[in-house]
Scaffold this motif. Sequence first.
Motif, PDB file in Angstrom:
ATOM      1  N   SER A  20       0.846  -1.196   0.000  1.00  0.00           N
ATOM      2  CA  SER A  20       0.000   0.000   0.000  1.00  0.00           C
ATOM      3  C   SER A  20       0.884   1.251   0.000  1.00  0.00           C
ATOM      4  CB  SER A  20      -0.920   0.013   1.231  1.00  0.00           C
ATOM      5  OG  SER A  20      -0.147   0.226   2.400  1.00  0.00           O
ATOM      6  N   HIS A  21       0.233   2.429  -0.193  1.00  0.00           N
ATOM      7  CA  HIS A  21       1.010   3.663  -0.243  1.00  0.00           C
ATOM      8  C   HIS A  21       1.646   3.980   1.097  1.00  0.00           C
ATOM      9  CE1 HIS A  21      -2.827   5.067   1.482  1.00  0.00           C
ATOM     10  NE2 HIS A  21      -2.113   6.046   2.025  1.00  0.00           N
ATOM     11  N   ALA A  22       1.099   3.401   2.189  1.00  0.00           N
ATOM     12  CA  ALA A  22       1.662   3.656   3.519  1.00  0.00           C
ATOM     13  C   ALA A  22       2.940   2.850   3.762  1.00  0.00           C
ATOM     14  CB  ALA A  22       0.627   3.332   4.592  1.00  0.00           C
ATOM     15  N   ASP A  23       3.200   1.826   2.967  1.00  0.00           N
ATOM     16  CA  ASP A  23       4.377   0.963   3.139  1.00  0.00           C
ATOM     17  C   ASP A  23       5.357   1.150   1.992  1.00  0.00           C
ATOM     18  OD1 ASP A  23       3.354  -0.117   5.476  1.00  0.00           O
ATOM     19  OD2 ASP A  23       2.239  -1.673   4.392  1.00  0.00           O
ATOM     20  N   ASN A  24       5.531   2.396   1.549  1.00  0.00           N
ATOM     21  CA  ASN A  24       6.439   2.631   0.424  1.00  0.00           C
ATOM     22  C   ASN A  24       7.903   2.748   0.860  1.00  0.00           C
ATOM     23  OD1 ASN A  24       6.171   5.064   1.714  1.00  0.00           O
ATOM     24  ND2 ASN A  24       5.960   6.290  -0.176  1.00  0.00           N
ATOM     25  N   SER A  25       8.182   2.496   2.156  1.00  0.00           N
ATOM     26  CA  SER A  25       9.570   2.378   2.660  1.00  0.00           C
ATOM     27  C   SER A  25       9.747   0.949   3.182  1.00  0.00           C
ATOM     28  CB  SER A  25       9.828   3.398   3.775  1.00  0.00           C
ATOM     29  OG  SER A  25       9.739   4.735   3.259  1.00  0.00           O
ATOM     30  N   PHE A  26      10.722   0.226   2.607  1.00  0.00           N
ATOM     31  CA  PHE A  26      10.847  -1.207   2.935  1.00  0.00           C
ATOM     32  C   PHE A  26      12.287  -1.656   2.674  1.00  0.00           C
ATOM     33  CE2 PHE A  26       9.281  -0.551  -1.328  1.00  0.00           C
ATOM     34  CZ  PHE A  26      10.153  -1.295  -2.114  1.00  0.00           C
ATOM     35  N   SER A  27      12.582  -2.889   3.117  1.00  0.00           N
ATOM     36  CA  SER A  27      13.919  -3.499   2.913  1.00  0.00           C
ATOM     37  C   SER A  27      13.762  -4.851   2.255  1.00  0.00           C
ATOM     38  CB  SER A  27      14.651  -3.675   4.247  1.00  0.00           C
ATOM     39  OG  SER A  27      14.874  -2.427   4.852  1.00  0.00           O
ATOM     40  N   ILE A  28      14.752  -5.211   1.438  1.00  0.00           N
ATOM     41  CA  ILE A  28      14.750  -6.521   0.789  1.00  0.00           C
ATOM     42  C   ILE A  28      16.105  -7.191   1.102  1.00  0.00           C
ATOM     43  CG2 ILE A  28      14.704  -7.746  -1.406  1.00  0.00           C
ATOM     44  CD1 ILE A  28      12.933  -5.595  -2.520  1.00  0.00           C
ATOM     45  N   VAL A  62      18.930  -4.373   0.855  1.00  0.00           N
ATOM     46  CA  VAL A  62      18.769  -3.037   0.261  1.00  0.00           C
ATOM     47  C   VAL A  62      17.567  -2.360   0.934  1.00  0.00           C
ATOM     48  CG1 VAL A  62      18.379  -1.678  -1.816  1.00  0.00           C
ATOM     49  CG2 VAL A  62      19.688  -3.800  -1.934  1.00  0.00           C
ATOM     50  N   ASN A  63      17.765  -1.101   1.351  1.00  0.00           N
ATOM     51  CA  ASN A  63      16.688  -0.319   1.963  1.00  0.00           C
ATOM     52  C   ASN A  63      16.137   0.700   0.937  1.00  0.00           C
ATOM     53  OD1 ASN A  63      17.006  -1.548   4.545  1.00  0.00           O
ATOM     54  ND2 ASN A  63      18.728  -0.170   4.955  1.00  0.00           N
ATOM     55  N   PHE A  64      14.832   0.707   0.833  1.00  0.00           N
ATOM     56  CA  PHE A  64      14.164   1.681  -0.056  1.00  0.00           C
ATOM     57  C   PHE A  64      13.221   2.549   0.797  1.00  0.00           C
ATOM     58  CE2 PHE A  64      15.135  -1.928  -2.786  1.00  0.00           C
ATOM     59  CZ  PHE A  64      15.731  -1.314  -3.869  1.00  0.00           C
ATOM     60  N   SER A  65      13.174   3.831   0.524  1.00  0.00           N
ATOM     61  CA  SER A  65      12.285   4.743   1.257  1.00  0.00           C
ATOM     62  C   SER A  65      11.575   5.683   0.282  1.00  0.00           C
ATOM     63  CB  SER A  65      13.077   5.557   2.295  1.00  0.00           C
ATOM     64  OG  SER A  65      14.047   6.363   1.656  1.00  0.00           O
ATOM     65  N   ASP A  66      10.308   5.942   0.619  1.00  0.00           N
ATOM     66  CA  ASP A  66       9.469   6.887  -0.172  1.00  0.00           C
ATOM     67  C   ASP A  66       9.477   6.548  -1.654  1.00  0.00           C
ATOM     68  OD1 ASP A  66       8.782   8.326   2.103  1.00  0.00           O
ATOM     69  OD2 ASP A  66      10.506   9.660   1.924  1.00  0.00           O
ATOM     70  N   VAL A  67       9.261   5.284  -1.901  1.00  0.00           N
ATOM     71  CA  VAL A  67       9.187   4.856  -3.308  1.00  0.00           C
ATOM     72  C   VAL A  67       7.856   5.340  -3.888  1.00  0.00           C
ATOM     73  CG1 VAL A  67       9.193   2.878  -4.877  1.00  0.00           C
ATOM     74  CG2 VAL A  67      10.605   2.856  -2.798  1.00  0.00           C
ATOM     75  N   SER A  68       7.927   5.898  -5.055  1.00  0.00           N
ATOM     76  CA  SER A  68       6.726   6.468  -5.681  1.00  0.00           C
ATOM     77  C   SER A  68       5.737   5.377  -6.036  1.00  0.00           C
ATOM     78  CB  SER A  68       7.111   7.250  -6.934  1.00  0.00           C
ATOM     79  OG  SER A  68       7.719   6.386  -7.885  1.00  0.00           O
TER      80      SER A  68
END
Length: 676
Positions: A20-28, A62-68
Motif C-alpha cells: 500500500s502507499h503507507a508501506d512505500n519504505s521497505f527493505s529486501i 537493500v533499503n528503499f524509502s518513499d518509493v513512488s
Amino acid sequence: SGARTITKNPVFKATEFKLSHADNSFSIEFGTREYNRPESLIYRYSLDNEKWIDLPHGTNAVNFSDVSPGSHTLRIVAVDNGIQSDESVITISIAPVWYNSWWAKLIYLIIVLGVIYYAYYVMQMRARRKREAIERNYEAQINEAKLQFFINISHEIRTPMTLVMSPLQKLMASDDNPARQKDYRTINRNAKRVLRLVNELMDIRKIDKGKMMLSFTDTPIVPFIDDLCDLFKPVADSKDITLTFDHEGHDDMELWVDPANFDKIIMNLLSNAVKYTPNGGKIDIKLASGTDDNTTGPLHRYAEISVTDTGIGIPESERQHIFKRFYQVRNNQTGGTGVGLHLTSSLIKLHYGTINIEDNPEGQGTRFVVRIPLGHEHLPVNQLNIPLAQSSVPKHTTNMVLVPDINETDNDNVKVKVSERVLVVEDDEEIRNYVAHELSTHYKVDTCANGKEALDIIFKQQPDLVISDVMMPEMDGLELTRRIKKNINLNHIPVVLLTAKSREEDNLEGLETGADAYLTKPFNIDILIKTVNNLLKSHQRLRNTFSGNQTHDEKVDDIDTTSSDDKLMERIMKVLNKNLGNPDITVETLANEIGISRVHLHRKLKELTNQSPRNFIRNTRLRKAAKLLVEKKLTVAEVADLTGFRNPNNFATSFKELFGVSPTVYMEQHPDSPEE
C-alpha cells in the motif's frame, strides 16, 4: 499491507509484491545457495533499469524509502570473483493514495467534465435569457411605439371627429325625416365606435401605468347586459344573426363591477362575436352562477357570463396568444388592431375575474367564458362605491368633459350681451372656423392659429373669454393659459381648453394651469356654447358684485371707517411711492420701513393683492412707468431710471411681459391723455 495482499507465494519463490502507499519504505534481503566464502560475494542491483549499484562486501540487503506509487522492477545479481550469477527479477507494485487512484482520477474527470458542462449550460442559459430579455425589450419597445403611435393618431382623430359628431347631433335634432334619421343613427353609431377604439387605447395606457382605478358598484347585471345587447341588435339584424340572452333563474343577480369599464368587456366580446360570425349565424349570451371547491379565493363563488358564437373559431395554437396586445389571429380576414381582447383581459383581471376560450360545444365557433366573483368582500374599501340610490341601467358615455353646471333654465336675470368678445385659438382651420361660426350668433368672435398670436391679441383687445386648443405650434394652450393667469392685467379672463387628450392626468394638468373649463374632443357644440355662456355670466356677476350694481352701493351713504388692511396698504404705498425710483429697495427694506416681518408682509400682500411682494413692487413701478410714458415728456431710458430700473433692457422686458408690448409701442398706442 493495508487492504492489499503482499504475496500469495513463499517469499523466496515470489516474483511480485504488492504494497500500500503507507508501506512505500521497505527493505529486501537476499542470499545465495552457497554459504562458503561469503566474504568474496558482491551483490549488485538495478531498480527500473537504472544504473547497476554494487553493495559493499558482506551486505545482502537493500533499503528503499518513499518509493513512488506504481510498478517497479528490481534486478539483483551476485558476483563471485568476477563470475556473475543469473538475474533475479521481482516486481514491486505500490498502490497510490486513494485520492490519487485511477478511480479517483476518473471521478475527478467526471466532476471536471460536469463543471465544464454546467458552465457551458449556464453560459448558454445566460445567453438565452439575454436574448429573450433583448427580444422582450424589443417587443415592449415595438408595442410601446405602436401604442404611442395609436395614441398620437387618436389625438388627431378626435379633432376631425368633432366636425363629424357635433354637426351630426344638430342634424339629428333638427331633421325629422325618418330615412335620413336612420342614416344619421348609422353615422352616429360608427362615429362612437371610432371613439370607443380611441378610448380603448387610452385605457390600455392607464392600465400599463397602474393608474386605472375602478369604482365598484352593486349593479343589477341582467338589465346591464340587456342594455348592451340592444346596442348590437341593429348590427346583428343587418347580418341576419340571432342574438339571444339567457338569464333564466338569475333575473335578480347583482354584481359588484365598475359599470364604466365592465361594459367595455361585454361590448368587446359582443363586437368580436358579431364581427366573426357569418350571415345567418347565432350568438348566445348566458348568465349563470356557481362555486369552485378547488379555490378559496374570491372566485370560490362566481357569476359566469359566456358569449358563444357560430363564427370562424380560434385555432388551439392561437389561444395562448389571443390576449396579447396587438396580436391578431393568422386567419383573421376581417382586420382589427389586436387591442380589444387585450383590454378585455386586463379589465377582467382588475375585476378579480378570469376569462377562458373554448370551442363552441354545439359545433363551429368559439365560446368566451368570463367569471366574476360574487359579493364585495374581496374588494378594496377605497374602491367601493355605495350610492344612496342605484340606477338599474347604466348610462354609456363616449367621453367626459369638465365643465360648469349646465342648466337649461336660467333662474337669474343676468343676460349675456352680444357685444361680449370671445377669442378662439385653434391651429386646425376647419375646427376654428366651425367654432367661430357657431359662436358668432351669440358673441363677437376673433380667431387665431396659435398661442403666440393669441397672447398678442389678448393684450391688445382684452377679450371677455378665450377658447383654446391645447396642442398647437409656437405656444400651446397650457402655456397660453399659464401666461394669462399669471398676468395681473389678464388673469380675470376665463379660459376654456379644448383638447384631444382624454387622460385624467391631462385634465388635471389643464385645470392646474388655471383653466376654467376643460372639454374633450369631440365635444358637443351646445355644451361649449352653454359653458361659455355660464362663464361669462359668472364673470359678469363678479363685476356687478365688486361694482355694487347688485346692491346699489352707490346709493348708500358711506361710513367713515378704515380697516387695518386699508391702513396697512396706505403704509405700504407710502413707503413704495417714496422709494419708487430707488433701485435698491427690496422686500426686506419695505418690511423694515413698515415695521412688520417679511413673512407677514408676504402673507398680507398675497391675501390683499394676490401678488408676492417682489411682483407687487415691480408691477407698481411698471404701472407708474406706463403713466409716465403716456405723458410723453420723458424718454424710455429716463422713465426706466425714474421708476427704479437700472437696466433699460430689463425694464423693456418686464414692461412687455405685463402690458404685452414694448414701452415704445405702448407710447405710440396711447396718444391721448393719461386718464384714458
